[in-house]
Design an enzyme around this catalytic site. Structure first.
Site, PDB file in Angstrom:
ATOM      1  N   SER A   3     -52.548  17.989 -55.363  1.00  0.00           N
ATOM      2  CA  SER A   3     -52.320  19.435 -55.408  1.00  0.00           C
ATOM      3  C   SER A   3     -52.446  19.931 -56.838  1.00  0.00           C
ATOM      4  O   SER A   3     -52.171  19.191 -57.798  1.00  0.00           O
ATOM      5  CB  SER A   3     -50.923  19.765 -54.882  1.00  0.00           C
ATOM      6  OG  SER A   3     -50.552  21.093 -55.187  1.00  0.00           O
ATOM      7  N   TYR A  38     -41.994  18.449 -55.712  1.00  0.00           N
ATOM      8  CA  TYR A  38     -43.297  18.349 -55.050  1.00  0.00           C
ATOM      9  C   TYR A  38     -44.412  18.142 -56.069  1.00  0.00           C
ATOM     10  O   TYR A  38     -45.225  17.220 -55.952  1.00  0.00           O
ATOM     11  CB  TYR A  38     -43.546  19.614 -54.238  1.00  0.00           C
ATOM     12  CG  TYR A  38     -44.902  19.648 -53.557  1.00  0.00           C
ATOM     13  CD1 TYR A  38     -45.107  18.972 -52.351  1.00  0.00           C
ATOM     14  CD2 TYR A  38     -45.955  20.367 -54.103  1.00  0.00           C
ATOM     15  CE1 TYR A  38     -46.347  19.004 -51.721  1.00  0.00           C
ATOM     16  CE2 TYR A  38     -47.197  20.401 -53.480  1.00  0.00           C
ATOM     17  CZ  TYR A  38     -47.388  19.721 -52.288  1.00  0.00           C
ATOM     18  OH  TYR A  38     -48.626  19.756 -51.682  1.00  0.00           O
TER      19      TYR A  38
END
Length: 260
Positions: A135, A148
């Site tokens: 990501s 995250y």
């Protein structure tokens, strides 16, 4: 479209979203595909829809991932390409992290990627390709993404280390790091006043990538034209890596401007 005829492909997270799109692209390109997920119900339905085999897996669990790789090898007759798209995104500001927030994010994102690389590479003959989906939050900073984004950063670096270890066996390891992808969920969020404008402001190309854009990058990395590419992180981000990810204040600013 590049042909993957005869290739045997494993895709985790293949029951929905980006993973499902990647799996379908490989099926359409002639590959024999097996998808995996923790959700048995959506997994079976997705496999029927795209014409793939399936096997349940929890990548956060070492033994589950090992059993999955062994089952995939048996069902496909071997593994040539492994794509790890399994993951779950949860935002939480540091001050309000639930007790299990960090352990949950690292177990699924980071541990899962390492488990996948270990067991899929062990199931491969000499030669193969592994692609992890990370990501842009693993590179750029944004509030609420400590756990995250930190785990996704770990995926990027672990993939580079694995690329060095596995190179002698002819196995390439790469990463694709998307920005916010235009999935159905994001399309709904774009109906919130100011949200889409704030996103596009930080994407120089003026558009958000689709799951197909991510799949195209994965297929290039997995194909022969990328035969000398390993240990790399490809950002599918419309240029957002060169700016920053939007903040809540940006959304509020655009919502205010739109209402005047």
């Amino acid at each position: 479209m590049v042909s993957f005829q005869g290739k045997r492909v494993v895709v985790t997270g293949g029951n929905s979203g980006i993973g499902k799109c990647i799996a379908k692209c490989f099926v359409d390109a002639g590959a024999k595909v097996l998808i995996g997920s923790r959700n048995a119900d959506t997994l079976a339905a997705a496999a029927r829809e795209i014409g793939a085999l399936f096997e349940a897996v929890d990548v956060s669990d070492w033994q589950s991932t090992k059993s999955f790789a062994e089952a995939a090898k048996a069902k496909l007759g071997g593994i040539d390409i492994g794509v790890n798209s399994a993951g779950v995104e949860q935002m939480a500001m540091l001050k309000k992290h639930p007790e299990d927030h960090v352990s949950k994010m690292t177990a699924i994102q980071f541990n899962g990627a390492v488990h996948f690389m270990q067991h899929i590479s062990n199931a491969m003959e000499n030669g193969g390709n592994i692609v992890n989906i990370s990501s842009l939050t693993g590179i750029n900073s944004a509030p609420g993404y400590i756990a995250y984004g930190g785990a996704k950063a770990g995926v990027i670096h672990a993939s580079k280390l694995a690329a060095v270890e596995l190179a002698s066996r002819g196995i390439r390891v790469n990463v694709v790091s998307p920005t916010v992808v235009l999935t159905p969920l994001v399309q709904k969020m774009c109906a919130v006043p100011g949200f889409e404008a704030a996103l596009l402001e930080e994407h120089p190309l003026g558009r958000l990538p689709t799951p197909q854009d991510v799949a195209d990058a994965v297929m290039w990395l997995a194909g022969d034209t990328a035969r000398c590419v390993t240990g790399q992180n490809i950002c599918v981000d419309s240029g957002a890596r060169q700016t920053r990810l939007p903040r809540p204040a940006d959304v509020a600013r655009h919502a205010k401007a739109a209402s005047t």
